[in-house]
Design a protein around this motif. Structure first.
Motif, mmCIF file in Angstrom:
data_model
loop_
_atom_site.group_PDB
_atom_site.id
_atom_site.type_symbol
_atom_site.label_atom_id
_atom_site.label_comp_id
_atom_site.label_asym_id
_atom_site.label_seq_id
_atom_site.Cartn_x
_atom_site.Cartn_y
_atom_site.Cartn_z
ATOM 1 N N VAL A 124 -41.773 -10.702 -16.925
ATOM 2 C CA VAL A 124 -41.258 -11.970 -17.065
ATOM 3 C C VAL A 124 -40.116 -12.228 -16.218
ATOM 4 N N THR A 125 -39.255 -11.335 -16.293
ATOM 5 C CA THR A 125 -38.016 -11.492 -15.058
ATOM 6 C C THR A 125 -38.518 -11.473 -13.752
ATOM 7 N N ALA A 126 -39.505 -10.590 -13.348
ATOM 8 C CA ALA A 126 -40.095 -10.900 -11.928
ATOM 9 C C ALA A 126 -40.636 -12.121 -11.748
ATOM 10 N N VAL A 127 -41.419 -12.717 -12.507
ATOM 11 C CA VAL A 127 -42.115 -14.086 -12.345
ATOM 12 C C VAL A 127 -41.037 -15.124 -12.415
ATOM 13 N N ALA A 128 -39.821 -15.014 -13.050
ATOM 14 C CA ALA A 128 -38.897 -16.093 -13.077
ATOM 15 C C ALA A 128 -38.147 -15.934 -11.756
ATOM 16 N N LEU A 129 -37.832 -14.767 -11.246
ATOM 17 C CA LEU A 129 -37.323 -14.713 -9.923
ATOM 18 C C LEU A 129 -38.139 -14.786 -8.944
ATOM 19 N N LEU A 176 -33.303 -11.907 -22.573
ATOM 20 C CA LEU A 176 -33.202 -12.308 -23.856
ATOM 21 C C LEU A 176 -34.260 -12.873 -24.599
ATOM 22 N N VAL A 177 -35.103 -13.480 -24.070
ATOM 23 C CA VAL A 177 -36.432 -13.963 -24.412
ATOM 24 C C VAL A 177 -37.496 -12.795 -24.804
ATOM 25 N N ALA A 178 -37.723 -11.853 -23.555
ATOM 26 C CA ALA A 178 -38.603 -10.976 -23.623
ATOM 27 C C ALA A 178 -38.239 -9.955 -22.890
ATOM 28 N N SER A 179 -38.451 -8.650 -23.511
ATOM 29 C CA SER A 179 -38.154 -7.331 -22.699
ATOM 30 C C SER A 179 -38.934 -6.875 -21.708
ATOM 31 N N VAL A 180 -40.081 -7.797 -21.410
ATOM 32 C CA VAL A 180 -40.989 -7.464 -20.657
ATOM 33 C C VAL A 180 -40.580 -7.582 -19.169
ATOM 34 N N GLY A 181 -40.421 -6.639 -18.400
ATOM 35 C CA GLY A 181 -40.053 -6.804 -17.141
ATOM 36 C C GLY A 181 -40.611 -7.616 -15.917
ATOM 37 N N ALA A 208 -37.544 -9.329 -2.767
ATOM 38 C CA ALA A 208 -36.924 -8.385 -3.852
ATOM 39 C C ALA A 208 -37.710 -8.362 -5.201
ATOM 40 N N ALA A 209 -38.124 -9.785 -5.591
ATOM 41 C CA ALA A 209 -38.716 -9.921 -6.973
ATOM 42 C C ALA A 209 -40.334 -9.769 -6.891
ATOM 43 N N ALA A 210 -40.989 -9.855 -5.530
ATOM 44 C CA ALA A 210 -42.403 -9.453 -5.226
ATOM 45 C C ALA A 210 -42.677 -7.923 -5.414
ATOM 46 N N ALA A 211 -41.808 -7.341 -5.296
ATOM 47 C CA ALA A 211 -42.128 -5.802 -5.186
ATOM 48 C C ALA A 211 -42.382 -5.199 -6.683
ATOM 49 N N PRO A 212 -41.331 -5.246 -7.452
ATOM 50 C CA PRO A 212 -41.647 -4.886 -8.824
ATOM 51 C C PRO A 212 -42.513 -5.680 -9.653
ATOM 52 N N SER A 213 -42.700 -6.929 -9.481
ATOM 53 C CA SER A 213 -43.726 -7.686 -10.185
ATOM 54 C C SER A 213 -45.208 -7.421 -9.507
ATOM 55 N N ALA A 214 -45.293 -6.858 -8.329
ATOM 56 C CA ALA A 214 -46.577 -6.369 -7.987
ATOM 57 C C ALA A 214 -46.951 -4.834 -8.562
ATOM 58 N N GLU A 215 -45.820 -4.088 -8.808
ATOM 59 C CA GLU A 215 -45.964 -2.739 -9.372
ATOM 60 C C GLU A 215 -46.351 -2.933 -10.703
ATOM 61 N N ALA A 266 -28.322 -14.320 -11.887
ATOM 62 C CA ALA A 266 -27.907 -13.917 -13.417
ATOM 63 C C ALA A 266 -28.326 -14.609 -14.555
ATOM 64 N N LEU A 267 -28.460 -15.943 -14.336
ATOM 65 C CA LEU A 267 -28.861 -16.733 -15.299
ATOM 66 C C LEU A 267 -30.311 -16.515 -15.612
ATOM 67 N N ALA A 268 -31.203 -16.478 -14.610
ATOM 68 C CA ALA A 268 -32.714 -16.081 -14.745
ATOM 69 C C ALA A 268 -33.145 -14.692 -15.376
ATOM 70 N N VAL A 269 -32.020 -13.635 -14.862
ATOM 71 C CA VAL A 269 -32.315 -12.366 -15.523
ATOM 72 C C VAL A 269 -32.055 -12.058 -16.820
ATOM 73 N N GLY A 270 -30.726 -12.701 -17.233
ATOM 74 C CA GLY A 270 -30.160 -12.784 -18.340
ATOM 75 C C GLY A 270 -30.960 -13.322 -19.368
ATOM 76 N N GLY A 271 -31.392 -14.686 -19.029
ATOM 77 C CA GLY A 271 -32.189 -15.362 -19.858
ATOM 78 C C GLY A 271 -33.528 -14.990 -20.052
ATOM 79 N N THR A 272 -34.215 -14.414 -19.160
ATOM 80 C CA THR A 272 -35.576 -14.165 -19.362
ATOM 81 C C THR A 272 -35.488 -12.611 -20.215
#
Length: 229
Positions: A181-186, A174-179, A218-225, A166-172
């Motif tokens: 960034v969240t995928a890379v953080a996860l 807040l900084v950038a709305s690009v998905g 779970a994080a690799a699939a959306p980041s690859a797409e 939740a911290l990684a998703v919420g923090g990324t």
């Protein structure tokens, strides 16, 4: 002692040999394991039933009393803190039901603290959903990590893991709305978590390692797409 006496009576060994054998066995006898004190199962059941009844009673009070959001946040904060404090009073070292009951109390207490943070940020401050996720994740990460403290506490391991996500998703967000960034953080979080679990730094490894693998998948699939598009 009976065997030595039989051997001595049958003239297989001398009295001196019998005394030597007896003395040797006394000196090298294995130390009996320390008995583990297990709390009674009835006490554990009563504790769970009491917690459920308390939750029902709190729900009835909240439903009948017109509480403001600020009052609700304070109520959740106080109840969460009380449950965490009650968990510390449970003798975890006794094992068995006490070990499980302490984890349940701390899990409920952490839930109360997280709810308080969500109400305060989302309801009182009227912040965005990303800010609510970040606040709840921060509480789950800090408080959950302190309650876990790299001990054999599966429920606290799970709650800390959820707080980190939740911290990684919420923090990324807040900084950038690009998905991406969240995928890379996860992905980074999953990699660090899996490496730590593989090196036995996160007890229990049987739980921590699958969680890291699940997060990586779970994080690799959306980041690859996202990268593919």
């Amino acid at each position: 002692a009976e065997l030595v006496e039989r051997w001595r009576g049958a003239a297989l060994i001398s009295p001196d040999q019998a005394a030597a054998i007896t003395e040797y066995e006394r000196a090298h006898a294995p130390v009996p394991p320390t008995p583990v004190s297990h709390g009674p199962v009835v006490a554990e059941i009563l504790g769970y039933v009491g917690a459920v009844l308390a939750a029902i009673g709190i729900g009835i009070v909240v439903a009948r009393v017109d509480l403001s959001l600020q009052a609700g946040a304070i109520l959740a904060l106080v109840l969460g803190a009380l449950l965490v404090a009650a968990g510390f009073a449970v003798p975890e070292h006794a094992g068995g039901p006490w070990w499980r009951f302490r984890q349940v109390l701390h899990l409920l207490g952490l839930a109360g603290l997280t709810i308080a943070a969500g109400i305060q940020v989302g309801g009182v401050a009227e912040a965005s959903g990303q800010a609510v996720a970040f606040a709840c994740g921060a509480v789950g990460t800090i408080v959950g990590g302190l309650l876990y403290f790299r001990r054999d506490r599966p429920l606290q391991l799970l709650s800390w893991f959820a707080g980190l996500i939740a911290l990684a998703v919420g923090g990324t967000l807040l900084v950038a709305s690009v998905g991406v960034v969240t995928a890379v953080a996860l992905l980074g979080l999953g990699g660090v978590w899996t490496a730590a679990a593989w090196r036995d730094l996160l007890p229990r490894r049987a739980i921590a390692l699958p969680l890291g693998a699940l997060l990586l998948g779970a994080a690799a699939a959306p980041s690859a797409e996202t990268w593919g598009s």
